[in-house]
Design an enzyme around this catalytic site. Structure first.
Site, PDB file in Angstrom:
ATOM      1  CB  ALA A 113      -0.945   0.013   1.192  1.00 45.37           C
ATOM      2  N   GLY A 116       0.663   5.080  -0.332  1.00 39.54           N
ATOM      3  CA  GLY A 116      -0.735   5.200   0.026  1.00 39.54           C
ATOM      4  C   GLY A 116      -1.649   6.058  -0.838  1.00 39.54           C
ATOM      5  CG  ASP A 136       4.577  -1.081   1.969  1.00 45.81           C
ATOM      6  OD1 ASP A 136       4.059  -0.892   0.858  1.00 45.81           O
ATOM      7  OD2 ASP A 136       5.819  -1.153   2.140  1.00 45.81           O
ATOM      8  CG  ASP A 183       0.303  -0.461  -7.139  1.00 41.47           C
ATOM      9  OD1 ASP A 183       0.476  -0.660  -8.346  1.00 41.47           O
ATOM     10  OD2 ASP A 183       0.700   0.573  -6.555  1.00 41.47           O
ATOM     11  CB  CYS A 235       4.267   2.017 -12.495  1.00 40.32           C
ATOM     12  SG  CYS A 235       5.486   1.756 -11.208  1.00 40.32           S
TER      13      CYS A 235
HETATM   14  N1  SAM Z   1       0.100   1.288  -3.928  1.00 39.56           N
HETATM   15  C1  SAM Z   1       1.095   2.291  -3.554  1.00 39.56           C
HETATM   16  C2  SAM Z   1       0.564   3.676  -3.863  1.00 39.56           C
HETATM   17  O1  SAM Z   1      -0.304   3.802  -4.726  1.00 39.56           O
HETATM   18  O2  SAM Z   1       0.994   4.648  -3.244  1.00 39.56           O
HETATM   19  C3  SAM Z   1       2.428   2.015  -4.225  1.00 39.56           C
HETATM   20  C4  SAM Z   1       2.951   0.623  -3.927  1.00 39.56           C
HETATM   21  S1  SAM Z   1       4.599   0.304  -4.480  1.00 39.56           S
HETATM   22  C5  SAM Z   1       4.388   0.034  -6.199  1.00 39.56           C
HETATM   23  C6  SAM Z   1       4.893  -1.316  -3.882  1.00 39.56           C
HETATM   24  C7  SAM Z   1       5.009  -1.425  -2.364  1.00 39.56           C
HETATM   25  O3  SAM Z   1       5.029  -2.813  -2.021  1.00 39.56           O
HETATM   26  C8  SAM Z   1       6.282  -0.829  -1.762  1.00 39.56           C
HETATM   27  O4  SAM Z   1       5.947   0.166  -0.851  1.00 39.56           O
HETATM   28  C9  SAM Z   1       6.948  -2.023  -1.052  1.00 39.56           C
HETATM   29  O5  SAM Z   1       7.529  -1.653   0.189  1.00 39.56           O
HETATM   30  C10 SAM Z   1       5.771  -2.946  -0.837  1.00 39.56           C
HETATM   31  N2  SAM Z   1       6.084  -4.375  -0.700  1.00 39.56           N
HETATM   32  C11 SAM Z   1       7.027  -5.093  -1.330  1.00 39.56           C
HETATM   33  N3  SAM Z   1       6.974  -6.380  -0.957  1.00 39.56           N
HETATM   34  C12 SAM Z   1       5.941  -6.499  -0.081  1.00 39.56           C
HETATM   35  C13 SAM Z   1       5.378  -7.586   0.658  1.00 39.56           C
HETATM   36  N4  SAM Z   1       5.869  -8.815   0.547  1.00 39.56           N
HETATM   37  N5  SAM Z   1       4.328  -7.337   1.466  1.00 39.56           N
HETATM   38  C14 SAM Z   1       3.828  -6.077   1.576  1.00 39.56           C
HETATM   39  N6  SAM Z   1       4.329  -5.027   0.911  1.00 39.56           N
HETATM   40  C15 SAM Z   1       5.372  -5.221   0.099  1.00 39.56           C
END
Ligand code: SAM
Length: 309
Positions: A113, A116, A136, A183, A235
């Site tokens: 998330a 956010g 996250d 995401d 993305c």
């Molecule tokens: N959805 C967010 C937004 O719109 O602001 C952007 C998300 S970003 C593309 C991906 C996120 O996934 C990162 O913040 C990363 O820390 C988190 N992440 C990576 N592996 C994860 C896991 N196994 N469980 C939870 N979060 C994870």
């Protein structure tokens, strides 16, 4: 032909999402008019966007809460931004929450998330009625997210600094979760301001590692027994992280879930790499005047429906 003054891809317009938890589209339009910007109404085509001057703005064609400004403008110091009335979010990244479209009062998981922006968009769609479970791994990003959600006036959420892969789908806490927004981390190869990227294209190893994670996390999300609708987004412009992930996971879960053909009028569809891939959306500076992006919407098939997806 392109007339003088028109700007061109890969520049993308400045998109401004109105945070309807704090204000309304009408109020924000009035505010910008008072600031000397001319409101041109709802866009009818991409051409409208490319001919915007620095003193004009439009309402988006697809998203009801999205305003469009000239690429050169920056609203990070704007009062409305500081007050949480607007969110500076690319159009493509507004699509996942819009297409998930959770109903008022429902329970939603935002699996990856932080920071956010999509969570705050979900809270706005829910009008703070319901419950968002946001996860996250990264505590720094979660801290930023927490500040942002408070500023946005979101209240219907619970943050967890937890690996989503370790969340138990059968935990009674998530029994009512009907909607999941997923995401996950990706190469980010679609981000315009990262193109062409100082580090060059991602290595095959990196792509494979990310795709492996994306398949795992999507598989995990589909195990939640109550989930009816899920949006998978990245993305990235790489098919390994997009169509290939969706194809592989549907091969396993195709009996229970199918792709939804969303936004039929959207011009750019998933690459034709498997049957049904045209249900997915792609986005790019050239074709949709946004960052490069991918979205797939999955829904649970009605009981007794065994048709292949
Ligand atoms: N959805 C967010 C937004 O719109 O602001 C952007 C998300 S970003 C593309 C991906 C996120 O996934 C990162 O913040 C990363 O820390 C988190 N992440 C990576 N592996 C994860 C896991 N196994 N469980 C939870 N979060 C994870």
């Amino acid at each position: 032909g392109v007339s003088p003054g028109m700007w061109q891809a890969p520049q993308v317009p400045r998109y401004v999402r109105v945070n309807t938890l704090k204000t309304s589209v009408e109020e924000v339009i009035d505010y910008f008019k008072r600031q000397g910007y001319a409101y041109l109404g709802k866009a009818t085509s991409m051409k409208d966007l490319c001919s915007l001057s620095e003193k004009q703005f439009l309402l988006d064609l697809h998203l009801p809460d999205l305003l469009i400004f000239h690429p050169q403008l920056d609203f990070h110091k704007n009062y409305l931004y500081m007050a949480g009335h607007i969110v500076l979010q690319d159009k493509a990244s507004c699509l996942p929450a819009f297409l998930l479209n959770p109903s008022l009062g429902s329970h939603v998981i935002d699996a990856c998330a932080a920071p956010g922006n999509k969570t705050s968009h979900l809270a706005a769609i829910l009008k703070n009625k319901g419950q968002i479970f946001a996860f996250d791994l990264d505590i720094m990003r979660l801290t930023t997210m927490s500040t942002m959600l408070v500023r946005a006036g979101a209240t219907c959420y619970e943050l967890a600094n937890q690996d989503f892969l370790t969340v138990d789908p059968y935990d009674p806490k998530y029994r009512e979760v009907k909607y999941i927004l997923l995401d996950p981390s990706c190469t980010g190869s679609g981000m315009v301001n990262r193109l062409p990227g100082p580090e060059g294209p991602p290595s095959l190893e990196r792509l494979q590692a990310l795709a492996g994670f994306q398949r795992k996390v999507l598989t995990r999300a589909l195990r939640f027994p109550g989930v009816q609708r899920l949006v998978y987004s990245t993305c990235s412009v790489h098919r390994e992280e997009n169509e290939d992930v969706v194809r592989d996971v549907l091969q396993e879960y195709g009996a229970a879930f199918r792709l939804v053909n969303v936004l039929p009028s959207w011009p750019q569809r998933g690459l034709a790499t498997f049957l049904g891939s045209e249900c997915c959306l792609r986005a790019s500076p050239e074709e949709t005047l946004t960052n490069g992006f991918f979205i797939a919407v999955l829904e649970r098939k009605p009981e007794g429906d065994d048709t292949a997806s």
